[in-house]
Design an enzyme around this catalytic site. Structure first.
Site, PDB file in Angstrom:
ATOM      1  N   TYR A  22      -1.927   0.199  10.424  1.00  0.00           N
ATOM      2  CA  TYR A  22      -2.121  -0.342   9.129  1.00  0.00           C
ATOM      3  C   TYR A  22      -0.692   0.057   8.407  1.00  0.00           C
ATOM      4  O   TYR A  22      -0.321  -0.778   7.758  1.00  0.00           O
ATOM      5  CB  TYR A  22      -3.169   0.377   8.440  1.00  0.00           C
ATOM      6  CG  TYR A  22      -3.468  -0.034   7.100  1.00  0.00           C
ATOM      7  CD1 TYR A  22      -4.019  -1.278   6.609  1.00  0.00           C
ATOM      8  CD2 TYR A  22      -3.109   0.608   5.955  1.00  0.00           C
ATOM      9  CE1 TYR A  22      -4.344  -2.012   5.548  1.00  0.00           C
ATOM     10  CE2 TYR A  22      -3.596   0.201   4.549  1.00  0.00           C
ATOM     11  CZ  TYR A  22      -3.919  -1.049   4.779  1.00  0.00           C
ATOM     12  OH  TYR A  22      -4.126  -1.460   3.018  1.00  0.00           O
ATOM     13  N   SER A  25       0.837  -1.330  -0.015  1.00  0.00           N
ATOM     14  CA  SER A  25      -0.046   0.046  -0.029  1.00  0.00           C
ATOM     15  C   SER A  25       0.749   1.190   0.028  1.00  0.00           C
ATOM     16  O   SER A  25       1.924   1.267   0.635  1.00  0.00           O
ATOM     17  CB  SER A  25      -0.848   0.020   1.187  1.00  0.00           C
ATOM     18  OG  SER A  25      -1.633   1.156   1.343  1.00  0.00           O
TER      19      SER A  25
END
Length: 251
Positions: A159, A146
């Site tokens: 995250y 990501s």
């Protein structure tokens, strides 16, 4: 349907919805035999049916990666059984999705769960499946990272740290398995049109306004990057990160 990946078998973790489902469908459309995996048997069956209806080959293996090592071991074994003992492509996509929260509001149990699903599971699964690829001198691993693992974002520490770990693992595995013919790379999506991002559209709006693309990416765009890295055209990609982010990290 194409024949780009004909004769190859692929496992996509977390593929009963969202980006993982799109990846499974795209790999099948490229000719691969795909193992769909996830917690929800009904959704898994629906993905397999969708792939089959479009002319592809797919199987569903249920797994809850939050259950730890025994669940990962079962996934590896049942995947190999489903595809006749040989796996050519592993896509480590499954991750624990987390809404933006300040660090002080994240509980210890959530930290442990996030790393179990998003880091420990792909680590163990790769350790179980990559050696056979290396032994025969051929295989592909695509990790789904990501942009959160590449840049700093407020209220995204947990995250982001799991995704940064995935980016680091890609480089380490490329160094470890690349000399044996196994290519390991990362696809790093930016803001993408997932169900989760629909819930935080207000939060994303100012981000999109600064990006060259000025829009969310599509699931198909992320999936096509995975298909590319899985194919022979990407034969010299080792330890790379392919960002599918509308130019977010270019700024």
């Amino acid at each position: 349907m194409s024949s780009t990946l004909a004769g190859r078998a692929a496992l996509v973790t977390g593929s009963t919805a969202g980006i993982g489902e799109a990846i499974a469908y795209a790999l099948a459309q490229a000719g691969a035999e795909v193992v769909v995996s996830g917690r929800d048997a009904d959704r898994g069956a629906a993905v397999v049916e969708s792939i089959s209806s479009a002319g592809g080959a797919a199987h569903f293996v249920p797994v809850d990666l939050a259950a730890g090592a025994p669940a990962v071991q079962r996934l590896a074994a049942e995947t190999l059984d489903a595809v006749g003992g040989r796996l050519d492509i592993l896509v480590n996509n499954a991750a624990m999705l987390l809404m933006p929260r300040p660090t002080t509001e994240v509980e210890a149990a959530t930290i442990a769960a996030a790393f179990t699903v998003s880091v420990h599971a792909p680590f163990l699964l790769t350790g179980l499946l990559a050696p056979a690829m290396a032994a025969r001198g051929d295989g592909v691993i695509v990790n789904i990272g990501s942009i959160n693992g590449l840049v700093g974002m407020a209220n995204s520490a947990l995250y982001s740290s799991t995704k940064a770990a995935i980016h680091s693992l890609t480089k380490s595995w490329a160094a470890e398995y690349g000399p044996s013919g196994v290519r390991v790379n990362t696809v790093a999506p930016g803001p993408t049109a997932t169900a989760r991002n629909a819930e935080i559209a207000e939060h994303l709006a100012p981000i999109l306004a600064t990006m060259p693309s000025r829009r969310l990416g599509t699931l198909a765009e992320v999936a096509s990057a995975v298909v590319y890295l899985a194919g022979d055209s990407a034969a010299n990609f080792h330890g790379s990160t392919l960002t599918v982010d509308g130019g977010f990290t270019a700024l």
